[in-house]
Design a protein around this motif. Structure first.
Motif, mmCIF file in Angstrom:
data_model
loop_
_atom_site.group_PDB
_atom_site.id
_atom_site.type_symbol
_atom_site.label_atom_id
_atom_site.label_comp_id
_atom_site.label_asym_id
_atom_site.label_seq_id
_atom_site.Cartn_x
_atom_site.Cartn_y
_atom_site.Cartn_z
ATOM 1 N N GLY A 86 -30.201 9.092 19.019
ATOM 2 C CA GLY A 86 -30.202 8.835 17.464
ATOM 3 C C GLY A 86 -31.538 8.266 17.230
ATOM 4 N N ASP A 87 -32.110 7.373 17.886
ATOM 5 C CA ASP A 87 -33.416 6.626 17.713
ATOM 6 C C ASP A 87 -34.443 7.700 17.550
ATOM 7 O OD1 ASP A 87 -34.641 3.995 17.436
ATOM 8 O OD2 ASP A 87 -35.848 4.939 18.788
ATOM 9 N N ARG A 88 -34.482 8.789 18.494
ATOM 10 C CA ARG A 88 -35.559 9.937 18.237
ATOM 11 C C ARG A 88 -35.388 10.717 17.071
ATOM 12 N NH1 ARG A 88 -34.214 10.468 23.441
ATOM 13 N NH2 ARG A 88 -32.828 12.192 23.281
ATOM 14 N N ILE A 89 -33.917 11.153 16.605
ATOM 15 C CA ILE A 89 -33.827 11.986 15.472
ATOM 16 C C ILE A 89 -34.053 11.065 14.182
ATOM 17 C CG2 ILE A 89 -31.778 12.723 14.067
ATOM 18 C CD1 ILE A 89 -30.370 13.255 16.938
ATOM 19 N N LEU A 90 -33.743 9.865 14.157
ATOM 20 C CA LEU A 90 -34.095 9.002 12.995
ATOM 21 C C LEU A 90 -35.304 8.648 12.645
ATOM 22 C CD1 LEU A 90 -31.050 6.625 13.285
ATOM 23 C CD2 LEU A 90 -31.359 8.359 11.788
ATOM 24 N N ARG A 91 -36.229 8.305 13.749
ATOM 25 C CA ARG A 91 -37.505 8.118 13.695
ATOM 26 C C ARG A 91 -38.326 9.282 13.088
ATOM 27 N NH1 ARG A 91 -39.491 3.208 15.773
ATOM 28 N NH2 ARG A 91 -38.021 2.214 17.185
ATOM 29 N N ALA A 92 -37.946 10.520 13.904
ATOM 30 C CA ALA A 92 -38.562 11.800 13.267
ATOM 31 C C ALA A 92 -38.282 12.161 12.069
ATOM 32 C CB ALA A 92 -38.117 13.045 14.330
ATOM 33 N N GLU A 93 -37.064 12.061 11.562
ATOM 34 C CA GLU A 93 -36.576 12.551 10.068
ATOM 35 C C GLU A 93 -36.734 11.620 9.094
ATOM 36 O OE1 GLU A 93 -35.817 15.942 9.700
ATOM 37 O OE2 GLU A 93 -36.022 16.424 11.624
ATOM 38 N N LEU A 94 -36.428 10.295 9.403
ATOM 39 C CA LEU A 94 -36.417 9.303 8.466
ATOM 40 C C LEU A 94 -37.533 8.126 8.464
ATOM 41 C CD1 LEU A 94 -32.679 9.243 7.867
ATOM 42 C CD2 LEU A 94 -34.394 10.353 6.582
ATOM 43 N N GLY A 95 -37.954 8.066 9.718
ATOM 44 C CA GLY A 95 -39.095 6.998 9.971
ATOM 45 C C GLY A 95 -38.269 5.543 10.251
ATOM 46 N N ILE A 96 -37.026 5.530 10.565
ATOM 47 C CA ILE A 96 -36.454 4.253 10.732
ATOM 48 C C ILE A 96 -35.620 4.455 12.272
ATOM 49 C CG2 ILE A 96 -34.186 5.293 9.671
ATOM 50 C CD1 ILE A 96 -34.109 2.427 8.416
ATOM 51 N N SER A 97 -35.725 3.116 13.029
ATOM 52 C CA SER A 97 -34.972 3.201 14.205
ATOM 53 C C SER A 97 -33.540 3.176 14.092
ATOM 54 C CB SER A 97 -35.722 1.968 14.992
ATOM 55 O OG SER A 97 -34.858 0.910 14.333
ATOM 56 N N TYR A 98 -32.779 3.674 15.089
ATOM 57 C CA TYR A 98 -31.496 3.539 15.411
ATOM 58 C C TYR A 98 -30.883 2.016 15.168
ATOM 59 C CZ TYR A 98 -26.683 4.161 17.429
ATOM 60 O OH TYR A 98 -25.526 4.481 17.735
ATOM 61 N N GLY A 129 -31.272 1.326 0.208
ATOM 62 C CA GLY A 129 -30.749 1.094 1.482
ATOM 63 C C GLY A 129 -29.529 1.844 1.578
ATOM 64 N N GLN A 130 -28.748 2.128 0.547
ATOM 65 C CA GLN A 130 -27.675 3.170 0.415
ATOM 66 C C GLN A 130 -27.939 4.609 0.517
ATOM 67 O OE1 GLN A 130 -25.968 2.115 -3.120
ATOM 68 N NE2 GLN A 130 -25.028 0.244 -2.355
ATOM 69 N N ARG A 131 -29.324 4.732 0.063
ATOM 70 C CA ARG A 131 -29.696 6.357 0.218
ATOM 71 C C ARG A 131 -30.282 6.624 1.969
ATOM 72 N NH1 ARG A 131 -33.990 8.889 1.324
ATOM 73 N NH2 ARG A 131 -35.196 7.233 1.588
ATOM 74 N N ILE A 132 -30.821 5.458 2.272
ATOM 75 C CA ILE A 132 -31.272 5.730 3.741
ATOM 76 C C ILE A 132 -30.054 6.110 4.646
ATOM 77 C CG2 ILE A 132 -31.659 3.576 4.617
ATOM 78 C CD1 ILE A 132 -34.265 6.386 5.105
ATOM 79 N N ILE A 133 -29.045 4.922 4.353
ATOM 80 C CA ILE A 133 -28.000 5.062 5.285
ATOM 81 C C ILE A 133 -27.064 6.341 5.214
ATOM 82 C CG2 ILE A 133 -26.233 3.888 3.926
ATOM 83 C CD1 ILE A 133 -26.366 3.636 7.843
ATOM 84 N N ARG A 134 -26.897 6.757 3.867
ATOM 85 C CA ARG A 134 -26.369 8.225 3.743
ATOM 86 C C ARG A 134 -27.220 9.352 4.420
ATOM 87 N NH1 ARG A 134 -25.823 6.297 -1.647
ATOM 88 N NH2 ARG A 134 -27.339 7.540 -2.217
ATOM 89 N N ALA A 135 -28.372 9.256 4.233
ATOM 90 C CA ALA A 135 -29.200 10.271 5.215
ATOM 91 C C ALA A 135 -29.110 10.188 6.550
ATOM 92 C CB ALA A 135 -30.616 10.227 4.754
ATOM 93 N N ALA A 136 -29.091 9.010 7.143
ATOM 94 C CA ALA A 136 -28.946 8.765 8.568
ATOM 95 C C ALA A 136 -27.549 9.067 8.798
ATOM 96 C CB ALA A 136 -29.291 7.120 8.839
ATOM 97 N N ARG A 137 -26.526 8.849 8.282
ATOM 98 C CA ARG A 137 -25.308 9.151 8.792
ATOM 99 C C ARG A 137 -25.127 10.783 8.821
ATOM 100 N NH1 ARG A 137 -20.454 4.991 6.239
ATOM 101 N NH2 ARG A 137 -19.294 6.366 8.082
ATOM 102 N N ALA A 138 -25.549 11.361 7.817
ATOM 103 C CA ALA A 138 -25.416 12.697 7.667
ATOM 104 C C ALA A 138 -26.199 13.479 8.971
ATOM 105 C CB ALA A 138 -26.176 13.386 6.468
ATOM 106 N N LEU A 139 -27.583 13.011 8.929
ATOM 107 C CA LEU A 139 -28.203 13.528 10.594
ATOM 108 C C LEU A 139 -27.696 13.300 11.581
ATOM 109 C CD1 LEU A 139 -31.835 12.195 9.642
ATOM 110 C CD2 LEU A 139 -31.089 14.564 10.184
ATOM 111 N N LEU A 140 -27.068 11.961 11.919
ATOM 112 C CA LEU A 140 -26.327 11.707 13.187
ATOM 113 C C LEU A 140 -24.737 12.330 13.241
ATOM 114 C CD1 LEU A 140 -27.342 7.870 13.526
ATOM 115 C CD2 LEU A 140 -28.172 9.822 14.602
ATOM 116 N N ASP A 141 -23.965 12.726 12.219
ATOM 117 C CA ASP A 141 -23.072 13.242 12.256
ATOM 118 C C ASP A 141 -23.164 14.768 12.532
ATOM 119 O OD1 ASP A 141 -21.796 10.925 11.379
ATOM 120 O OD2 ASP A 141 -21.330 11.719 9.235
ATOM 121 N N ARG A 142 -24.180 15.396 11.845
ATOM 122 C CA ARG A 142 -24.383 16.865 12.614
ATOM 123 C C ARG A 142 -24.750 16.722 13.692
ATOM 124 N NH1 ARG A 142 -27.204 16.913 7.511
ATOM 125 N NH2 ARG A 142 -29.036 16.612 8.309
#
Length: 140
Positions: A19-31, A95-108
């Motif tokens: 999750g950390d790898r995905i989030l850092r690469a796609e959104l620039g934020i840590s797990y 924060g709501q925008r980034i958590i929606r994007a993070a959840r979508a990435l991690l869910d997929r």
């Protein structure tokens, strides 16, 4: 230690690292930062102490994360109107925008993992929920 417990612990760590790898690469934020935002997204505004409990962390560790999340514009930390000695943490619009994007990435990513492993997600959630409830009950 039970083999299943060892395996669950290893899987939890592997999922966090992936999750950390995905989030850092796609959104620039840590797990770990996304977990703070997730807690606020799921449970609404919280105190720093409540967030620390939710995350299984310490208040000083959460304070550091909140400083970074606040500087990034993802959370707002303010005095709790009901208890001035405590802080209240709220998600911002960003924060709501980034958590929606993070959840979508991690869910997929997780859905793809379950598909490749040929695991029924509903069955897995049922079993894990029963384990979590039993652990919670034992801790009360």
């Amino acid at each position: 230690m039970n083999e299943a417990a060892i395996l669950m612990n290893r899987i939890a760590g592997d999922l966090a690292r992936a999750g950390d790898r995905i989030l850092r690469a796609e959104l620039g934020i840590s797990y770990s930062r996304v977990l703070v935002l997730l807690a606020l997204d799921l449970d609404g505004p919280a105190s720093q102490q409540d967030l620390a409990r939710w995350l299984g962390s310490t208040a000083p560790a959460v304070t550091g994360l909140l400083g970074e999340l606040s500087a990034a514009g993802y959370v707002q930390v303010s005095a709790d109107p009901d208890n001035r000695r405590r802080n209240r943490v709220d998600l911002t619009g960003e924060g709501q925008r980034i958590i929606r994007a993070a959840r979508a990435l991690l869910d997929r990513s997780f859905d793809e993992l379950l598909r490749k492993a040929d695991v029924d997600g509903a069955v897995l959630v049922t079993a894990l929920s029963r384990i979590a409830a039993t652990i919670q009950k034992a801790g009360d």
